[in-house]
Design an enzyme around this catalytic site. Structure first.
Site, mmCIF file in Angstrom:
data_model
loop_
_atom_site.group_PDB
_atom_site.id
_atom_site.type_symbol
_atom_site.label_atom_id
_atom_site.label_comp_id
_atom_site.label_asym_id
_atom_site.label_seq_id
_atom_site.Cartn_x
_atom_site.Cartn_y
_atom_site.Cartn_z
ATOM 1 N N GLU A 180 0.815 -1.216 0.000
ATOM 2 C CA GLU A 180 0.000 0.000 0.000
ATOM 3 C C GLU A 180 0.849 1.267 0.000
ATOM 4 O O GLU A 180 0.369 2.356 0.282
ATOM 5 C CB GLU A 180 -0.938 -0.011 1.212
ATOM 6 C CG GLU A 180 -1.871 -1.202 1.254
ATOM 7 C CD GLU A 180 -3.128 -1.030 0.416
ATOM 8 O OE1 GLU A 180 -3.744 0.042 0.456
ATOM 9 O OE2 GLU A 180 -3.503 -1.983 -0.296
ATOM 10 N N HIS A 259 -4.333 1.826 7.387
ATOM 11 C CA HIS A 259 -2.928 2.100 7.074
ATOM 12 C C HIS A 259 -2.245 2.645 8.331
ATOM 13 O O HIS A 259 -2.891 3.279 9.177
ATOM 14 C CB HIS A 259 -2.796 3.146 5.969
ATOM 15 C CG HIS A 259 -3.252 2.668 4.623
ATOM 16 N ND1 HIS A 259 -3.969 3.467 3.756
ATOM 17 C CD2 HIS A 259 -3.075 1.488 3.987
ATOM 18 C CE1 HIS A 259 -4.227 2.797 2.652
ATOM 19 N NE2 HIS A 259 -3.703 1.598 2.768
ATOM 20 N N CYS A 378 -2.847 11.519 3.766
ATOM 21 C CA CYS A 378 -3.185 10.635 2.643
ATOM 22 C C CYS A 378 -2.998 11.342 1.308
ATOM 23 O O CYS A 378 -2.676 10.721 0.300
ATOM 24 C CB CYS A 378 -4.632 10.158 2.743
ATOM 25 S SG CYS A 378 -4.926 8.893 3.987
#
Length: 455
Positions: A180, A259, A378
């Site tokens: 990721e 995450h 993000c």
């Protein structure tokens, strides 16, 4: 590297532009905000302008700011690969009727969260003295699995000079190498131009004997594997002395921390983290201290101060931690942090009043992104670059006042201010998006990077 060279090294935050098809489809399992807002009406124009305004304010404050373009959406090619045929309009109509979730997936604007675009190693840490890039495979979810090929082309178009930049292939898109990107990677160091230690955080181990004390989440999937993190480290030539591999706490994943950057953020020598960030908190800190050339400055927020629910709802730890020339740091938090009393009190009492370099907190409105589960951290991919590497960038991708004006006008021309999930089948939306992206690549001067431009 001389003292002058070290001081010229800067971190550039490359933010993702919110795409024209930004919508709320609730696609991300384990992302509480995404799931809870699924089906709501979005405002792509507002989302793009909010992101640009955040970039502009940070540029005005003296931080280096870059731009990454969105993906081609809807990805009609993906629908054709899955058996839908006919004209573009027919493909969209059939998918809307027979497989609406697939249509929503191929329209996702999730590439705005460029922290997932890939993992970056600065030249100071690499054996060949080049900046290394590995696009993330994002295989955990179909809507993000569609991104890596275009992401790779974009990164290679911008970081084109082979003297300064090295690009690696995406890891195999299998559960064993689930990757990721930088959302699970943090580089800790003294000055940016000094050697750093790379903290890779993973959710599960795919092969071999499970490490002592490890366990997996029970409610939501772990998206990053140890094997993926190790593979990226090998690609970039990082040694054992430069890396720390730590398991994310499975209870945090089950609470919606999909995450690591939802529960911890690091920059320079500072690691701001929640008590529940790492399964082996002390072991992680001890190994970082042993390998870092500069003293680690851990800033720990206890569970009694901020609950997991408040951490996930506010995205306190999905904030940008920015270094200032005087040695202090600025924390850029989403507006939701002000809406949670415990979080806002913690910012004042634990962070600003604590014995750490964080001296300022700046609040930004990124609600369009937050409702889909992405905060300020993000939205950016951090790339540490020397002065020569910044000069070697291709395209018009470093934000200036002129570029901000051009991008704002571009959004005003091409974006809708209302988009419901049912609107995704509109063939006119697809045409509008292609026209916008074609103009954008010319505006950014990055050349053809999209499938429709490559033939």
């Amino acid at each position: 590297m001389s003292a002058a060279d070290i001081s010229s090294v800067r971190e550039v935050n490359f933010d993702g532009l919110v795409g024209p098809t930004h919508n709320y489809s609730g696609l991300a399992v384990g992302n509480v905000a995404s799931m809870s807002h699924g089906g709501l009406v979005s405002n792509p124009k507002e989302g793009a302008l909010q992101g640009l305004l955040k970039m502009k304010s940070l540029m005005d404050a003296g931080y280096a700011q870059g731009i990454l373009p969105p993906q081609q959406r809807p990805d009609i090619g993906a629908l054709r690969d899955l058996g839908f045929s006919g004209s573009n309009g027919e493909v969209l109509a059939r998918a809307s009727k027979e497989a609406p979730q697939l249509l929503r997936a191929v329209c996702s604007a999730s590439s705005m969260w460029t922290a997932n675009a890939g993992t970056i190693t600065p030249s100071i840490d690499a054996p060949d003295s080049r900046v290394h890039f590995t696009p993330a495979n994002l295989q955990s979810s179909f809507h993000r699995y569609l991104e890596p090929q275009t992401t790779g082309r974009v990164l290679q178009a911008i970081f084109r000079d082979e003297q300064h930049f090295a690009h690696h292939p995406v890891l195999p898109a299998t559960p064993a190498f689930s990757d990721e990107g930088a959302a699970n990677h943090t580089r800790l160091c003294g000055e940016y131009g000094e050697p750093g230690v790379h903290l890779f955080v993973y959710g599960r181990q795919a092969f071999g004997d499970v490490r002592s004390g490890e366990r997996e989440p029970k409610r939501y999937p772990a998206r990053q594997t140890l094997e993926a993190s190790q593979a990226v480290a090998r690609q970039h030539g990082l040694t054992e002395a430069q890396t720390v591999f730590s398991q994310q706490h499975p209870d945090a994943i089950d609470a919606g921390v999909f995450h690591n950057d939802v529960i911890a953020v690091g920059n320079g020598p500072v690691l701001l983290y929640h008590e529940m960030a790492f399964l082996d908190e002390e072991g992680t800190l001890d190994e970082l201290r042993a390998k870092m050339a500069s003293p680690l400055i851990p800033v720990r927020v206890p569970l009694e101060a901020v609950s997991m629910e408040d951490a996930v709802a506010s995205y306190l730890f999905n904030s940008q931690l920015l270094s200032n020339p005087d040695g202090t740091m600025t924390l850029v938090v989403p507006g939701e942090c002000q809406e949670r009393e415990a979080v806002w009190r913690t910012i004042q009492d634990y962070l600003l009043a604590g014995n750490n370099p964080i001296s300022e907190v700046v609040v930004k409105d990124v609600k369009q992104s937050m409702r889909n589960g992405g905060g300020p951290a993000c939205l950016r991919l951090r790339v540490v670059l020397t002065e020569a590497e910044r000069a070697a960038l291709s395209g018009r991708v470093l934000l200036t006042n002129a570029l901000y004006t051009d991008l704002t006008a571009w959004v005003e021309r091409h974006y809708r201010d209302r988009l419901a999930p049912d609107d995704l089948a509109d063939p006119q939306l697809a045409e509008e998006s292609l026209a916008a992206l074609d103009e954008l690549t010319q505006l950014l001067k990055i050349g053809p990077v999209y499938p429709f431009q490559l033939g």
